[in-house]
Scaffold this active site. Structure first.
Site, PDB file in Angstrom:
ATOM      1  N   ALA A  31       0.882  -1.148   0.409  1.00  0.00           N
ATOM      2  CA  ALA A  31       0.163   0.132   0.097  1.00  0.00           C
ATOM      3  C   ALA A  31       1.156   1.138  -0.278  1.00  0.00           C
ATOM      4  CB  ALA A  31      -1.222   0.269   1.801  1.00  0.00           C
ATOM      5  N   VAL A  41     -15.964  -1.380  16.178  1.00  0.00           N
ATOM      6  CA  VAL A  41     -17.924  -1.120  17.573  1.00  0.00           C
ATOM      7  C   VAL A  41     -18.161  -2.555  17.574  1.00  0.00           C
ATOM      8  CG1 VAL A  41     -19.750   0.484  17.849  1.00  0.00           C
ATOM      9  CG2 VAL A  41     -17.463   0.933  17.401  1.00  0.00           C
ATOM     10  N   LYS A 100     -23.876  -6.725   0.879  1.00  0.00           N
ATOM     11  CA  LYS A 100     -24.696  -6.665   0.237  1.00  0.00           C
ATOM     12  C   LYS A 100     -25.863  -6.528   0.171  1.00  0.00           C
ATOM     13  CE  LYS A 100     -24.098 -11.764   1.730  1.00  0.00           C
ATOM     14  NZ  LYS A 100     -23.379 -12.003   2.444  1.00  0.00           N
ATOM     15  N   ILE A 129     -14.003 -14.355  -3.880  1.00  0.00           N
ATOM     16  CA  ILE A 129     -13.260 -13.802  -5.085  1.00  0.00           C
ATOM     17  C   ILE A 129     -12.791 -12.395  -5.636  1.00  0.00           C
ATOM     18  CG2 ILE A 129     -14.345 -14.150  -7.857  1.00  0.00           C
ATOM     19  CD1 ILE A 129     -15.273 -16.994  -6.133  1.00  0.00           C
ATOM     20  N   GLY A 180     -20.153 -22.046  10.279  1.00  0.00           N
ATOM     21  CA  GLY A 180     -19.709 -20.779  10.049  1.00  0.00           C
ATOM     22  C   GLY A 180     -20.797 -19.834   8.151  1.00  0.00           C
ATOM     23  N   GLU A 183     -25.240 -17.201   7.018  1.00  0.00           N
ATOM     24  CA  GLU A 183     -26.626 -16.223   7.494  1.00  0.00           C
ATOM     25  C   GLU A 183     -27.037 -16.158   8.536  1.00  0.00           C
ATOM     26  OE1 GLU A 183     -25.876 -13.031   5.204  1.00  0.00           O
ATOM     27  OE2 GLU A 183     -24.513 -14.485   4.396  1.00  0.00           O
ATOM     28  N   ASP A 194     -30.002 -14.036  -0.930  1.00  0.00           N
ATOM     29  CA  ASP A 194     -28.256 -13.758  -0.694  1.00  0.00           C
ATOM     30  C   ASP A 194     -27.660 -13.405  -1.840  1.00  0.00           C
ATOM     31  OD1 ASP A 194     -25.661 -13.432   0.836  1.00  0.00           O
ATOM     32  OD2 ASP A 194     -25.012 -14.917  -0.139  1.00  0.00           O
ATOM     33  N   LYS A 198     -25.905 -10.375  -4.744  1.00  0.00           N
ATOM     34  CA  LYS A 198     -24.450 -10.549  -5.121  1.00  0.00           C
ATOM     35  C   LYS A 198     -24.774 -10.446  -6.565  1.00  0.00           C
ATOM     36  CE  LYS A 198     -23.081 -13.371  -1.940  1.00  0.00           C
ATOM     37  NZ  LYS A 198     -22.959 -14.777  -0.802  1.00  0.00           N
ATOM     38  N   GLY A 295     -16.657 -17.397   5.112  1.00  0.00           N
ATOM     39  CA  GLY A 295     -15.925 -18.176   5.908  1.00  0.00           C
ATOM     40  C   GLY A 295     -15.095 -16.636   6.109  1.00  0.00           C
TER      41      GLY A 295
HETATM   42  N1  HSE Z   1     -24.355 -16.866   3.935  1.00  0.00           N
HETATM   43  C1  HSE Z   1     -23.321 -16.603   2.444  1.00  0.00           C
HETATM   44  C2  HSE Z   1     -23.398 -18.154   2.351  1.00  0.00           C
HETATM   45  C3  HSE Z   1     -21.851 -15.847   3.334  1.00  0.00           C
HETATM   46  O1  HSE Z   1     -23.448 -19.497   2.390  1.00  0.00           O
HETATM   47  O2  HSE Z   1     -22.561 -17.874   0.362  1.00  0.00           O
HETATM   48  C4  HSE Z   1     -21.658 -14.236   2.229  1.00  0.00           C
HETATM   49  O3  HSE Z   1     -21.902 -13.956   1.569  1.00  0.00           O
END
Ligand code: HSE
Length: 420
Positions: A31, A41, A100, A129, A180, A183, A194, A198, A295
Site C-alpha cells: 500500500a 464497534v 451485500k 473471489i 459459519g 447468514e 443472499d 450479489k 468464511g
Molecule cells: N451466507 C453466505 C454464503 C456468506 O453462504 O455464501 C457469504 O456471503
C-alpha cells in the site's frame, strides 16, 4: 499512517483486524503506508472477539473520530448500516463494506452520496473471489454477454452433500450454520436472497441496472428432493443454485434459482462451500473465477484488498461508471425469460394419462425433450419427470396451472430451470 475503524467485529471483522496485524509488513509494502486498526464497534462488549484492538459499543467513536480515515462496515442488516455508512461518507471517510444486503437496496444512493470519496465492496460478492475488480477493471473493454455463478456457499455446500451423499436437508443446513457459512437468518441462503443481492451488485457493474431484489425472479433450494437429484444424474445434469444475468436481444434477464446444468460444465464441478462465477464478454469470451465464497478469512482478504486499493489512491466510482451508460439495459420481466424446464409431477397410472398431459403442453406450444416415468412403490400413482425444449417462462407457468387442474395430476408440480 492510515487508520481504520471497524463497525461490527464478528467473524469477518475479527479476521480483518488479525490479518492487518499479522500481515502488516507486506500490506505496508504493497500500500505504501502503514495500515492500523484504531478501534472496533460491537453491540455486545462482554463477548470475546479474539482481537487485540480497542472496542466500543458506540458507532460515533468511529464515524465521528477525525483520526479515522477508512470505515469498514461489517455489521449486517440494511437500515442501520445505511445510516452509518451515509454518515461516514458525509464526514469524508472512505468506506469499505461487505454488506451485500445494504448494497442490493442502496448502492445507487450510496454512490451518489460518496461522490469522489471511495466506497468499495469487493467482499460483498463471492467472498474472497475478486469478481468485482474483474468486472470493474479487468473486463472493462467488454460488453458483458452473461454472468452465471454459484454465489452462495451455504446452498452449494448443502446441494453437494445432498447430491453426493444423500444427506438430509435439515441436517446439512445445521452443519453449514455450525461451520459459519450461513447468514444469521439462513432463509437468506436457502431462499436464494443472499445470491440475489450479489447478482444485483454484479448486474449494476455489468449493465448499469438499478434493480432491487423484489424486481427479479428468486427461488431457493427448499423444494429440491432426491427424485430430482436422481433424474439429473440420469440425464447428465448437476443441480446448482445459480445467479444468472443474461443479455438477450430484448434486454437483460436477472434470476436466481436452482438450475440443472450439464455435469460436464466447469461450474457443475464446483462443490462444497466454494463459489464460482463465469463471465462472458464480447471480446474476451468466457472467463471463470473460483474461490471461497464464505468464511472469515476469505472475506477479510477481499475487505483488505479494498483498503489497500484506497490507500494506493484508487478513487474510481463503485459501480465502475464515470458517467451513466447512454444505452441503458432494460431488465426483462420474469414472464419474458426463455429457457428449458424440468417438471416433476405425480400422476395416476392409467391409460391415456400421458396423452392428456402432452395435449395440455401442446396448448401452450411446449415441446417435450426427454421423459422418465418412475412407479411409486405403495400406491397407484407414478412420478412423471420430463424436460422441455426452450420456451417462455409465462408459457410454462400457464401450462403448470393447466396441468394441475387435470384430474390425473395429484399434488404439486415441481419445476427446475435448465441452462444448457
Ligand atoms: N451466507 C453466505 C454464503 C456468506 O453462504 O455464501 C457469504 O456471503
Amino acid at each position: 499512517m492510515v487508520k481504520i475503524g471497524i463497525l461490527g467485529v464478528g467473524t469477518v471483522g475479527a479476521s480483518v483486524a488479525n490479518i492487518l496485524e499479522t500481515n502488516a509488513d507486506i500490506l505496508e509494502a504493497r500500500a505504501g503506508k502503514k495500515i492500523v486498526v484504531k478501534s472496533g464497534v460491537v453491540k455486545n462488549l462482554s463477548k470475546d472477539r479474539g482481537v487485540s484492538i480497542k472496542l466500543s459499543d458506540n458507532p460515533s467513536d468511529i464515524i465521528d473520530d477525525p483520526e479515522i480515515d477508512i470505515v469498514v462496515e461489517l455489521m449486517g442488516g440494511v437500515e442501520e448500516p445505511y445510516r452509518l455508512v451515509k454518515q461516514a461518507l458525509e464526514n469524508g471517510k472512505a468506506v469499505v463494506t461487505a454488506n451485500k444486503a445494504l448494497l442490493a437496496y442502496h448502492r445507487y444512493e450510496l454512490q451518489e452520496i460518496a461522490g469522489n470519496t471511495p466506497l468499495m465492496y469487493e467482499a460483498s460478492t463471492a467472498g474472497g473471489i475478486p469478481i468485482i475488480g474483474a468486472l470493474r477493471n479487468g473486463l472493462t473493454a467488454n460488453h458483458i454477454e452473461s454472468i452465471q455463478g454459484i454465489m452462495n456457499g451455504t446452498t452449494n455446500y448443502m446441494l453437494t452433500k445432498m447430491i453426493n451423499e444423500g444427506a438430509l436437508y435439515d441436517d446439512i443446513l445445521k452443519e453449514a450454520q455450525a461451520l459459519g457459512y450461513a447468514e444469521a437468518d439462513p432463509t437468506f441462503d436457502v431462499g436464494g436472497f443472499d445470491a440475489s443481492h450479489k447478482l444485483l451488485i454484479l448486474a449494476s457493474i455489468a449493465y448499469g441496472i438499478d434493480a432491487k431484489p423484489e424486481d427479479i425472479l428468486i427461488e431457493g433450494i427448499e423444494n429440491i428432493n432426491q427424485t430430482d437429484v436422481a433424474f439429473a444424474k440420469e440425464f447428465g445434469y448437476e443441480i446448482k443454485l445459480l445467479g444468472i444475468a443474461k443479455k438477450v436481444k430484448e434486454g437483460v434477464e436477472l434470476r436466481v434459482h436452482p438450475t440443472m446444468i450439464p455435469a460436464s460444465s466447469m461450474i457443475a464441478k464446483v462443490d462444497g462451500v466454494m463459489n464460482a462465477v463465469s463471465v462472458v464478454g464480447d471480446n474476451v469470451g468466457e472467463t471463470m473465477y473460483y474461490g471461497a465464497g464464505a468464511g472469515g478469512e476469505a472475506t477479510a482478504s477481499a475487505v483488505i484488498a479494498d483498503i489497500v486499493d484506497i490507500v494506493r489512491g484508487n478513487q474510481d466510482p463503485m459501480l465502475g461508471y464515470k458517467k451513466p451508460l447512454e444505452t441503458g439495459m432494460e431488465l426483462l420481466f420474469e414472464s419474458e425469460i426463455v429457457t428449458n424446464y424440468y417438471l416433476r409431477m405425480s400422476v395416476i397410472d392409467q391409460s391415456g394419462v400421458l396423452a392428456k398431459i402432452t395435449k395440455a403442453l401442446e396448448t401452450f406450444n411446449i415441446s417435450i425433450e426427454s421423459m422418465l416415468q418412475k412407479p411409486h412403490r405403495d400406491d397407484e400413482l407414478v412420478k412423471l419427470l420430463f424436460t422441455t425444449h426452450a420456451c417462455q417462462e409465462e408459457k410454462i407457468q400457464e401450462a403448470m396451472i393447466a396441468l394441475k387442474k387435470l384430474n390425473c395430476v395429484h399434488g404439486e408440480i415441481a419445476m427446475i430451470r435448465i441452462e444448457k
